[in-house]
Design a protein around this motif. Sequence first.
Motif, PDB file in Angstrom:
ATOM      1  N   SER A  32      21.526   5.576   0.942  1.00  0.00           N
ATOM      2  CA  SER A  32      22.869   5.944   0.490  1.00  0.00           C
ATOM      3  C   SER A  32      22.838   6.322  -0.983  1.00  0.00           C
ATOM      4  CB  SER A  32      23.859   4.796   0.715  1.00  0.00           C
ATOM      5  OG  SER A  32      23.603   3.723  -0.180  1.00  0.00           O
ATOM      6  N   ASN A 347      24.903   9.233  12.722  1.00  0.00           N
ATOM      7  CA  ASN A 347      24.013   8.661  11.715  1.00  0.00           C
ATOM      8  C   ASN A 347      24.398   8.980  10.273  1.00  0.00           C
ATOM      9  OD1 ASN A 347      22.336   7.615  13.748  1.00  0.00           O
ATOM     10  ND2 ASN A 347      21.165   9.502  13.869  1.00  0.00           N
ATOM     11  N   TRP A 348      25.337   9.908  10.084  1.00  0.00           N
ATOM     12  CA  TRP A 348      25.668  10.371   8.741  1.00  0.00           C
ATOM     13  C   TRP A 348      27.134  10.074   8.443  1.00  0.00           C
ATOM     14  CZ3 TRP A 348      26.544  16.154   7.235  1.00  0.00           C
ATOM     15  CH2 TRP A 348      26.750  16.235   5.844  1.00  0.00           C
ATOM     16  N   ASN A 349      27.376   9.391   7.296  1.00  0.00           N
ATOM     17  CA  ASN A 349      28.724   8.989   6.920  1.00  0.00           C
ATOM     18  C   ASN A 349      29.042   9.444   5.499  1.00  0.00           C
ATOM     19  OD1 ASN A 349      29.634   6.906   9.173  1.00  0.00           O
ATOM     20  ND2 ASN A 349      27.493   6.480   8.707  1.00  0.00           N
ATOM     21  N   THR A 384      27.691   8.973   0.202  1.00  0.00           N
ATOM     22  CA  THR A 384      27.156   9.497   1.460  1.00  0.00           C
ATOM     23  C   THR A 384      26.006   8.597   1.872  1.00  0.00           C
ATOM     24  OG1 THR A 384      26.215  11.436   2.569  1.00  0.00           O
ATOM     25  CG2 THR A 384      25.597  11.101   0.264  1.00  0.00           C
ATOM     26  N   SER A 385      25.891   8.335   3.173  1.00  0.00           N
ATOM     27  CA  SER A 385      24.834   7.448   3.680  1.00  0.00           C
ATOM     28  C   SER A 385      24.303   7.985   4.994  1.00  0.00           C
ATOM     29  CB  SER A 385      25.375   6.021   3.861  1.00  0.00           C
ATOM     30  OG  SER A 385      26.421   5.989   4.816  1.00  0.00           O
ATOM     31  N   PHE A 386      23.044   7.671   5.236  1.00  0.00           N
ATOM     32  CA  PHE A 386      22.376   8.113   6.461  1.00  0.00           C
ATOM     33  C   PHE A 386      21.579   6.952   7.004  1.00  0.00           C
ATOM     34  CE2 PHE A 386      18.828   9.961   8.837  1.00  0.00           C
ATOM     35  CZ  PHE A 386      19.511  10.813   9.696  1.00  0.00           C
TER      36      PHE A 386
END
Length: 388
Positions: A32, A347-349, A384-386
């Motif tokens: 992130s 998976n992506w936020n 953003t996080s993955f």
Amino acid sequence: MIAAQAAITTIGAAGAHAMETADTFQVHGFMSQALIVTDHNDFFGSSSDDGGSLEYTELGLNASFRPFSHVLVAGQVLSRKAGNYGDAWQPELDYGVVDYQLIADEERAFGIQLGRFKNPFGFYNQTRDAPSTRPSILLPQSIYFDRSRSLGLASDGLSIYNEERFSNGTLYIQGGVGMPQVNSDAEISLSPDNPSLDSKLSSIGQVLYAHDGGRINVALSMARVRADYRSRQERQAKGEFIFQPMILSFQYNAENWSLTTEYEYQRKELKDFAVSSYNGRVNGESVYVQYLYRLSSRWQWLLRYDYAVSDRNDRDGERFEASGKGQDYSRFAKDVTTGVHWRVTPNWNIQAEIHHVNGTAWLPRQDNDDDNTEQHWNMLLLQTSFSF
């Protein structure tokens, strides 16, 4: 993901049915990056400068496998940058346990964990380092404090858990004894004296009941964290530091919304000092109320009020300031937060949130000079996080 599910992830993983060892090896991870902008004060870097701070980054890698049907081996390595907190980018063992399950059937799961276990503390502590499990970029700082996070994060020792399944709910019980990970962040945050802290055998326990598949979740968490305290300014000032928090947690989950609240009563005590002025006890408290609305399968909105006071007998900090120890507003914090969460893919936020804060009780001392802070301040966070 609802808070109760996050809180019992460790226990739930241990309760999985036996399977072929060759098929049990799993590797997961996350990363992130956040941008933090404040109008006054600094949070995780020089956030009040033009452009804000990019000094909040998290990288994690975890793995688990079952060498035998009743044994689980699991661990996670974490590397993070959070302003001037700790050793930036230093890889650390977030948790690492050998889980031996004595009982595993349709009604019960009972087992023992040895190693470094995440403390069962409130709804979020056991999974707080995985961005996808948090309802917001920052957890409520009054309880899940980041400026001294090591104080309640994990322990090296032994943990015992029990899961009882009923027709309309599940009861989770977990307790442990061990050496807490008391690092430099706790030393800096505890006192301007910047003492040296060496952890001592401590204990923690939690009882959590999830009713109707997690529609209603209630929990009680208690701990007694101990450390040897030695002043770096007065060589003769040495004794024991004790931190005793108790958290009551409640959550209700409807189809499109969730209401979560947690209350913490905490006692901090210094005792057995030859220098009598060090001996003393302070009782603080914290509470937050959080409303989360799921706009769609990909979008959710959050509204939260978060309140913390360092001393219940001096809520506005007037006596603290009169004694010459610091600013009155450093003894409390009132935070109104709102934010949105967009799940771009599974998976992506992407998340955004705004904080309006009155007080600096949880402001990181690592990033700020207490004499140059402002009582009223605002903070914008984008992240953003993955995960994989």
